[in-house]
Design a protein around this motif. Structure first.
Motif, PDB file in Angstrom:
ATOM      1  N   HIS A  18       0.839  -1.202   0.000  1.00 34.21           N
ATOM      2  CA  HIS A  18       0.000   0.000   0.000  1.00 34.21           C
ATOM      3  C   HIS A  18       0.876   1.254   0.000  1.00 34.21           C
ATOM      4  N   LEU A  19       0.248   2.382  -0.049  1.00 38.10           N
ATOM      5  CA  LEU A  19       0.961   3.654   0.030  1.00 38.10           C
ATOM      6  C   LEU A  19       1.729   3.738   1.356  1.00 38.10           C
ATOM      7  N   ASN A  24       1.646  -0.155   8.146  1.00 38.35           N
ATOM      8  CA  ASN A  24       1.682  -0.523   9.562  1.00 38.35           C
ATOM      9  C   ASN A  24       3.142  -0.861   9.906  1.00 38.35           C
ATOM     10  N   PRO A  25       3.737  -0.162  10.879  1.00 39.64           N
ATOM     11  CA  PRO A  25       5.155  -0.379  11.206  1.00 39.64           C
ATOM     12  C   PRO A  25       5.503  -1.834  11.562  1.00 39.64           C
ATOM     13  N   ALA A  26       4.510  -2.591  12.011  1.00 41.95           N
ATOM     14  CA  ALA A  26       4.774  -3.994  12.365  1.00 41.95           C
ATOM     15  C   ALA A  26       5.119  -4.833  11.136  1.00 41.95           C
ATOM     16  N   MET A  27       4.820  -4.329   9.933  1.00 41.99           N
ATOM     17  CA  MET A  27       5.134  -5.047   8.693  1.00 41.99           C
ATOM     18  C   MET A  27       6.516  -4.707   8.155  1.00 41.99           C
ATOM     19  N   GLY A  37       6.373   6.096  -3.631  1.00 41.27           N
ATOM     20  CA  GLY A  37       5.447   6.239  -2.506  1.00 41.27           C
ATOM     21  C   GLY A  37       4.695   4.980  -2.142  1.00 41.27           C
ATOM     22  N   ILE A  38       5.061   3.841  -2.763  1.00 43.81           N
ATOM     23  CA  ILE A  38       4.400   2.556  -2.491  1.00 43.81           C
ATOM     24  C   ILE A  38       5.416   1.567  -1.932  1.00 43.81           C
ATOM     25  N   HIS A  39       5.052   0.852  -0.913  1.00 45.36           N
ATOM     26  CA  HIS A  39       5.950  -0.141  -0.330  1.00 45.36           C
ATOM     27  C   HIS A  39       5.964  -1.413  -1.186  1.00 45.36           C
ATOM     28  N   ILE A  40       7.156  -1.991  -1.334  1.00 46.82           N
ATOM     29  CA  ILE A  40       7.341  -3.223  -2.091  1.00 46.82           C
ATOM     30  C   ILE A  40       7.647  -4.351  -1.113  1.00 46.82           C
ATOM     31  N   ILE A  41       6.882  -5.446  -1.191  1.00 48.32           N
ATOM     32  CA  ILE A  41       7.053  -6.579  -0.273  1.00 48.32           C
ATOM     33  C   ILE A  41       8.208  -7.455  -0.740  1.00 48.32           C
ATOM     34  N   ASP A  42       8.981  -7.962   0.207  1.00 50.04           N
ATOM     35  CA  ASP A  42      10.101  -8.862  -0.082  1.00 50.04           C
ATOM     36  C   ASP A  42       9.552 -10.240  -0.468  1.00 50.04           C
ATOM     37  N   ALA A 202       1.871 -10.538   1.463  1.00 49.75           N
ATOM     38  CA  ALA A 202       1.541 -10.500   0.034  1.00 49.75           C
ATOM     39  C   ALA A 202       0.428  -9.493  -0.220  1.00 49.75           C
ATOM     40  N   ASN A 203       0.301  -9.117  -1.453  1.00 51.38           N
ATOM     41  CA  ASN A 203      -0.758  -8.214  -1.899  1.00 51.38           C
ATOM     42  C   ASN A 203      -2.111  -8.925  -1.772  1.00 51.38           C
ATOM     43  N   ASP A 204      -2.987  -8.418  -0.901  1.00 52.21           N
ATOM     44  CA  ASP A 204      -4.279  -9.072  -0.685  1.00 52.21           C
ATOM     45  C   ASP A 204      -5.423  -8.371  -1.426  1.00 52.21           C
ATOM     46  N   ASP A 205      -5.061  -7.489  -2.387  1.00 53.73           N
ATOM     47  CA  ASP A 205      -6.084  -6.764  -3.145  1.00 53.73           C
ATOM     48  C   ASP A 205      -6.217  -7.257  -4.586  1.00 53.73           C
ATOM     49  N   ALA A 206      -5.190  -7.907  -5.111  1.00 49.98           N
ATOM     50  CA  ALA A 206      -5.216  -8.386  -6.493  1.00 49.98           C
ATOM     51  C   ALA A 206      -5.679  -9.839  -6.544  1.00 49.98           C
ATOM     52  N   SER A 207      -6.611 -10.130  -7.444  1.00 48.54           N
ATOM     53  CA  SER A 207      -7.159 -11.488  -7.530  1.00 48.54           C
ATOM     54  C   SER A 207      -6.099 -12.512  -7.936  1.00 48.54           C
TER      55      SER A 207
END
Length: 279
Positions: A18-19, A24-27, A37-42, A202-207
């Motif tokens: 997300h932006l 959430n700092p816990a992530m 401006g978007i966070h990229i997940i490892d 993981a991205n929980d918004d994309a099908s």
């Protein structure tokens, strides 16, 4: 058990968070970097966590326990319904009924009400009702089917919960935590992973992202169910092999006794002859 590769996760868009202002700092441990401006997940951590969660869910399925899948967001509804149905697991894709876990006996009563309406339809009682009563009961049945139809076979509390988007399904997660039920979840960068036992970042918004994760998890559970069936088939065969062996061993004992009997008679005859000779 096959797990998705880095390239497959990348292609499915699992890395998009997300932006930055919504994070959430816990992530933080699961975030690789920030771009535009978007966070990229490892995704390396995503792959490792998916494998860990799949192995745990496989063992649950192998033991014959149920896992409840929960996802009420539009992107995940159909995917959850298809994947959970394929392995005969319960799921919730409409509004989460408050108290579904903490007040489970009441939910079971509602499911039994649905079964009693079906019984009325089969035995002809429904046909004897007035038109208005039929309409009311039909509406009630449709409402129950929509919210509880997918958990009709859930006769006891599930052994685990699989959630897509813990922020949206926070009530379900809270109920599971209260009862000590393990929670498996896809967690995006805007969610709190502290209440989740098995975090899948993981991205929980994309099908597509949801589908690739669920496909991996459900395939592992299907393997666990197949192994359970194979063990059930092998168990009677093993018992059948042990029974003839035991019977054969019993016959050997009978034969030994039969062989020992003449020897005992000869010994008694010799003792009698010796007594007569001394006399």
């Amino acid at each position: 058990m096959s797990t998705p590769t880095f390239d497959q996760l990348l292609e499915a868009g699992c890395h998009f968070g997300h932006l930055k202002r919504k994070w959430n700092p816990a992530m933080a441990p699961y975030i690789f970097m920030e771009r535009n401006g978007i966070h990229i997940i490892d995704l390396y951590k995503t792959a490792a966590k998916v494998e860990e969660a799949a192995a745990a869910l496989k063992s649950i399925a192998k033991s014959g326990k149920k896992v409840l899948f929960v996802a009420t967001k539009k992107q995940a509804k159909q995917v959850i319904a298809d994947k959970a149905s394929s392995i005969n697991m319960p799921y919730v894709i409409e509004r989460w009924p408050g108290g579904m876990l903490t007040n489970f006996p009441t939910i079971r009563k509602a499911v039994k009400k649905m079964a009693s309406i079906d019984k009325m339809t089969k035995d002809g009682t429904f046909d004897n009702l007035s038109k208005r009563e039929k309409l009311q009961i039909s509406r009630q049945r449709a409402k129950l089917e929509k919210t509880l139809g997918s958990i009709a076979d859930l006769s006891r509390l599930p052994s685990a919960l699989f959630v897509v988007d813990v922020l949206k399904e926070r009530i379900a997660v809270a109920e599971a935590n209260r009862l000590g039920i393990p929670v498996f979840a896809m967690v995006d960068t805007n969610s709190d992973p502290t209440n989740v036992d098995f975090v899948i970042p993981a991205n929980d918004d994309a099908s597509k992202s949801i589908e690739i994760i669920l496909d991996t998890v459900c395939s592992a559970m299907a393997e666990g169910l197949e192994e359970r069936k194979a063990e059930k088939v092998d168990a009677p065969a093993a018992e059948g092999e042990e029974a003839p062996a035991a019977a054969k061993g019993g016959r050997r004992r009978v034969n030994r006794r039969a062989e020992e009997a003449p020897a005992a008679e000869e010994t008694a005859a010799e003792a009698t002859e010796a007594t007569e000779a001394e006399a």
